[in-house]
Design a protein around this motif. Structure first.
Motif, PDB file in Angstrom:
ATOM      1  N   VAL A  27      10.591  -4.886   0.071  1.00  0.00           N
ATOM      2  CA  VAL A  27      10.851  -5.982  -0.587  1.00  0.00           C
ATOM      3  C   VAL A  27      10.514  -7.488   0.584  1.00  0.00           C
ATOM      4  CG1 VAL A  27      12.863  -8.050  -1.174  1.00  0.00           C
ATOM      5  CG2 VAL A  27      12.136  -5.779  -2.252  1.00  0.00           C
ATOM      6  N   ALA A  28      11.027  -6.839   2.278  1.00  0.00           N
ATOM      7  CA  ALA A  28      11.260  -7.840   3.155  1.00  0.00           C
ATOM      8  C   ALA A  28       9.523  -7.736   3.572  1.00  0.00           C
ATOM      9  CB  ALA A  28      11.537  -7.209   4.478  1.00  0.00           C
ATOM     10  N   LEU A  30       6.841  -7.391   1.506  1.00  0.00           N
ATOM     11  CA  LEU A  30       5.882  -8.620   0.522  1.00  0.00           C
ATOM     12  C   LEU A  30       6.263 -10.442   0.992  1.00  0.00           C
ATOM     13  CD1 LEU A  30       6.266  -6.273  -2.661  1.00  0.00           C
ATOM     14  CD2 LEU A  30       4.057  -6.661  -0.930  1.00  0.00           C
ATOM     15  N   MET A  31       7.684  -9.808   0.860  1.00  0.00           N
ATOM     16  CA  MET A  31       8.833 -11.527   1.587  1.00  0.00           C
ATOM     17  C   MET A  31       7.466 -12.623   2.470  1.00  0.00           C
ATOM     18  SD  MET A  31      12.258 -11.189   0.407  1.00  0.00           S
ATOM     19  CE  MET A  31      12.341 -12.961   0.616  1.00  0.00           C
ATOM     20  N   ALA A  32       7.658 -11.456   3.924  1.00  0.00           N
ATOM     21  CA  ALA A  32       6.843 -12.146   5.065  1.00  0.00           C
ATOM     22  C   ALA A  32       5.791 -11.948   4.716  1.00  0.00           C
ATOM     23  CB  ALA A  32       7.716 -11.224   6.027  1.00  0.00           C
ATOM     24  N   SER A  34       3.742 -12.132   2.352  1.00  0.00           N
ATOM     25  CA  SER A  34       3.067 -13.440   1.059  1.00  0.00           C
ATOM     26  C   SER A  34       3.318 -15.102   1.761  1.00  0.00           C
ATOM     27  CB  SER A  34       4.034 -13.096  -0.680  1.00  0.00           C
ATOM     28  OG  SER A  34       5.468 -13.383  -0.297  1.00  0.00           O
ATOM     29  N   LEU A  35       4.890 -15.542   2.420  1.00  0.00           N
ATOM     30  CA  LEU A  35       4.928 -16.084   2.740  1.00  0.00           C
ATOM     31  C   LEU A  35       4.618 -16.874   3.940  1.00  0.00           C
ATOM     32  CD1 LEU A  35       8.943 -16.429   2.744  1.00  0.00           C
ATOM     33  CD2 LEU A  35       7.423 -17.487   1.137  1.00  0.00           C
ATOM     34  N   SER A  36       3.894 -15.784   4.507  1.00  0.00           N
ATOM     35  CA  SER A  36       3.105 -16.542   5.518  1.00  0.00           C
ATOM     36  C   SER A  36       1.784 -16.636   5.153  1.00  0.00           C
ATOM     37  CB  SER A  36       2.741 -15.094   6.826  1.00  0.00           C
ATOM     38  OG  SER A  36       2.408 -13.839   6.366  1.00  0.00           O
ATOM     39  N   SER A 116       1.391  -0.944  -0.699  1.00  0.00           N
ATOM     40  CA  SER A 116       2.423  -2.592  -1.018  1.00  0.00           C
ATOM     41  C   SER A 116       1.006  -3.541  -0.335  1.00  0.00           C
ATOM     42  CB  SER A 116       3.902  -1.950  -1.380  1.00  0.00           C
ATOM     43  OG  SER A 116       4.362  -1.411  -1.787  1.00  0.00           O
ATOM     44  N   LEU A 120      -0.895  -6.391  -1.915  1.00  0.00           N
ATOM     45  CA  LEU A 120      -1.242  -7.980  -1.648  1.00  0.00           C
ATOM     46  C   LEU A 120      -1.920  -8.948  -1.215  1.00  0.00           C
ATOM     47  CD1 LEU A 120       1.266 -10.419  -1.669  1.00  0.00           C
ATOM     48  CD2 LEU A 120       2.231  -9.535   0.317  1.00  0.00           C
TER      49      LEU A 120
END
Length: 268
Positions: A27-28, A30-32, A34-36, A116, A120
């Protein structure tokens, strides 16, 4: 040592919420990533892949340290060894079972995170044609293989510290300290070669840091993400075979030292 004996540390790891730790790392990641990619002005796939690999190189060492603490350090801290070593099993088998169990679970977590991240990056790159697209084929696999060797070295270091340390927290501090030094000293030496004005006495700094090359593996050169980011094999170190062999020899030396210390360890 058999497959059935490896199931014991794996069950202990799952009881310590190993699955939730892997999910949290994914999760960390994918979040990092995708946001970047969303906030990057150009080349979102490259930025997402770069940030994702950086997250993997930070989260996977933390995962292996937590596993080594749970399977080795707390075994001695909570005196579980009184029952573990009471079975007809040698200390060598006990230590190797824990080591290979941690290595296996970390590599599984790396595979899940790598897949993953690749998915992404593919989704992020849809609808945007980059001038230098990322390469998720063989270069990406090679990048993950080099990262796996980096993690194997850290597993061996964490195992050694878990055997000699009196508290589990020392494994965390010592392994992270080793990781920071081994991953950064070669880059600092190259910086002092190019930018001599950074310090007053660059020759003295280079001589002092150069001594680390005889004591520590150069983990910084195992980061070959540029091959996957831009698809050029020129970013692979010229002496990559020597680098791989020296890292494997270092792992074997640490394992032998850990076994030797455990065989002579006196339990109260």
């Amino acid at each position: 040592m058999s497959w059935s004996s490896l199931l014991i540390p794996c069950r202990l790891a799952f009881r310590a919420r190993y699955a939730w730790l892997v999910i949290g790392c994914v999760v960390a990641l994918l979040m990092a990533a995708s946001l970047s990619a969303l906030f990057s002005g150009r080349q979102p796939s490259t930025v997402a892949l770069d940030v994702g690999i950086s997250v993997m190189r930070l989260s996977l060492p933390l995962l292996l340290i937590l596993l080594m603490q749970e399977l080795v350090s707390r075994e001695f801290d909570r005196r579980y060894f009184l029952s573990s070593l009471s079975y007809p099993v040698s200390r060598l088998s006990f230590l190797l079972e824990r080591f290979f169990a941690v290595v296996g679970m970390v590599l599984v977590a790396q595979f899940v995170m790598a897949m993953s991240l690749a998915i992404l990056v593919i989704l992020v790159g849809k609808g945007y044609a980059q001038s230098s697209p990322v390469n998720l084929g063989l270069p990406y696999v090679v990048t993950m293989v080099f990262m796996s060797l980096d993690l194997l070295v850290l597993c061996a270091v964490a195992l050694l510290l878990a055997v000699v340390a009196s508290t589990p927290s020392f494994v965390l501090v010592g392994t992270f300290g080793f990781m920071l030094i081994a991953r950064s000293y070669s880059a600092i030496i190259e910086l002092l070669l190019r930018e001599t004005y950074v310090v007053d006495n660059p020759e003295g700094y280079r001589a002092g840091l150069g001594m680390l090359g005889y004591l520590l593996p150069d983990l910084g050169r195992l980061d070959v993400r540029m091959v996957a980011l831009y698809g050029y094999w020129d970013f692979i170190p010229g002496d990559w075979f020597v680098l791989l062999v020296s890292s494997l020899i270092y792992i074997c030396a640490l394992l032998c030292l850990s076994v030797w210390l455990l065989e002579r360890k006196l339990f109260s």
